[in-house]
Design an enzyme around this catalytic site. Structure first.
Site, PDB file in Angstrom:
ATOM      1  N   ARG A  59       0.851  -1.179   0.000  1.00  0.00           N
ATOM      2  CA  ARG A  59       0.000   0.000   0.000  1.00  0.00           C
ATOM      3  C   ARG A  59       0.891   1.233   0.000  1.00  0.00           C
ATOM      4  NH1 ARG A  59       2.204   1.791   3.785  1.00  0.00           N
ATOM      5  NH2 ARG A  59       0.673   3.427   3.791  1.00  0.00           N
ATOM      6  N   ALA A  61       0.755   5.229  -2.021  1.00  0.00           N
ATOM      7  CA  ALA A  61       0.599   5.572  -3.441  1.00  0.00           C
ATOM      8  C   ALA A  61       1.800   5.186  -4.337  1.00  0.00           C
ATOM      9  CB  ALA A  61       0.253   7.041  -3.567  1.00  0.00           C
ATOM     10  N   ASP A 253      -2.133  10.957  -1.983  1.00  0.00           N
ATOM     11  CA  ASP A 253      -2.493   9.896  -2.935  1.00  0.00           C
ATOM     12  C   ASP A 253      -2.847  10.465  -4.299  1.00  0.00           C
ATOM     13  OD1 ASP A 253      -2.983   8.659  -0.143  1.00  0.00           O
ATOM     14  OD2 ASP A 253      -2.759   7.011  -1.573  1.00  0.00           O
TER      15      ASP A 253
END
Ligand code: MRU
Length: 366
Positions: A59, A61, A253
């Site tokens: 996980r 971005a 993100d």
């Protein structure tokens, strides 16, 4: 400046042997097990890559983008043997869309897969081996390039911290090596600043519901020998008001062309609290996190994740059965709350529309 490194490695790619007897290996650290266990799992196909991204084995971005790029490299290897020319492009573009749909908010996923697809369009006439090598090379480049971007963000951010004399920093979610190809975004800035001045006090917000702050960020700080203090998300305002925090830095993100920034849920409330308490609030993100195709944060898709992330902790329910739940995983901080965006090209500030444009036009800002 001396290169700063992290002791945490979330992804390892081993290219195939020249004779092709050994297949390439893509290993990822299963982040669902940290801090209890450090276990690597092998992703053998692009379908494994999609599951790993969806289930948050990997996980963050930039790391999602890097993993996706390696996923495309695995896919090319399989597809190139059966398809040629146009059908190769078509097959890979449908795989690319599948991978891009794994998680909706982090734009680095689309950015990395689109870079690979641009190359695919150029290589479809090449002999099989050359095509495979070209895509693999691009995936490795995406990984190494992110490492360099993290290093630069760290330098610009640490310089800002030093010159402004900030002595205590609060961060949210996990933005370190576990989320990127290098030392991290916001985490990388803090790590670099801390190496220069170990008297800096670091607060990590726990980051409900997945607790990336508590589980991952404190793990990374401790692995890197940084003294940090974990606080509940609900304690942030209290400590800001007491004067114990003089800077907030978060990752991102997706950043719209006007500077509005999507990041882990809870970031927006930190930005508002920071403004109320006259504390600078910074975002650290590479240019691969900017989405110039959208005008504002209104257009950023926000992922809603499973209700169990809210109703359960470590598999145990913490609430009454049948309760209604919402679980947005990200929020958008309007640009007006952001004092500056630390990028690999320098720190953007003021009129974000033009400073972002300048950064993409190769102008070095800081
Ligand atoms: O849901 P996650 O854990 O993938 O969310 C991660 C974040 O929100 C990070 O803050 C963001 O990706 C920036 S990290 C370099």
């Amino acid at each position: 400046m001396k290169k700063i490194t992290s002791n945490v490695k979330p992804i390892i790619y081993e290219p195939a042997g020249a004779d092709e007897v050994c297949k390439p290996r893509l290993l990822v650290l299963d982040q669902r097990l940290i801090p209890y266990e450090k276990k690597y799992i092998e992703l053998k196909t692009y379908k494994d890559v999609i599951s790993a991204i969806k289930d948050m084995v990997v996980r963050g971005a930039p790391l999602i983008g890097i993993t996706a790029a390696y996923g495309m490299a695995l896919a090319v290897r399989d597809v190139v043997k059966t398809c040629h020319g146009k059908s190769l492009c078509e097959e890979l573009s449908s795989i690319a869309n599948e991978i891009k749909n794994a998680r909706p908010t982090a734009i680095n996923l689309n950015w990395a897969v689109d870079l690979i697809m641009n190359d695919v369009r150029a290589i479809h006439e090449l002999p099989v081996h050359e095509a495979i090598n070209a895509i693999e090379k691009r995936a490795i480049w995406i990984h190494e390039d992110d490492e360099m971007r993290c290093q630069k963000m760290g330098e610009y951010g640490a310089h800002m911290i030093e010159t402004c004399g900030h002595k205590s920093v609060l961060t949210i979610c996990n933005t370190g090596a576990l989320a990127t190809g290098g030392i991290g975004t916001a985490f990388g800035v803090i790590l670099t600043a801390y190496k220069k001045d170990p008297s800096i006090k670091v607060f990590a917000a726990e980051t409900r519901p997945r607790q990336q702050g508590a589980r991952l960020t404190t793990f990374e700080f401790i692995e890197n020998g940084i003294d940090c203090t974990l606080i509940s998300d609900t304690a942030c305002g209290y400590l800001m008001k007491k004067g114990e925090v003089d800077l907030v830095i978060a990752g991102a993100d997706r950043i719209a062309s006007n500077g509005d920034t999507a990041n882990k849920i809870g970031t927006y409330q930190l930005a508002v609290l920071a403004k109320e308490n006259n504390i600078p609030f910074y975002i650290a993100a590479p240019l691969s996190t900017f989405d110039l195709s959208i005008k504002s944060g209104e257009e950023i898709p926000i992922e809603e994740r499973s209700h169990e992330e809210v109703t359960h902790i470590n598999g145990e329910t913490i609430c009454t059965k049948g309760v209604k739940v919402r679980n947005p995983a990200f929020d958008v901080t309007p640009a007006k709350y952001i004092s500056g965006i630390i990028t690999e090209k320098g720190i953007l500030s003021g009129d974000y529309k033009s400073s972002i444009k300048n950064a993409f036009n190769e102008t070095v800002i800081a």
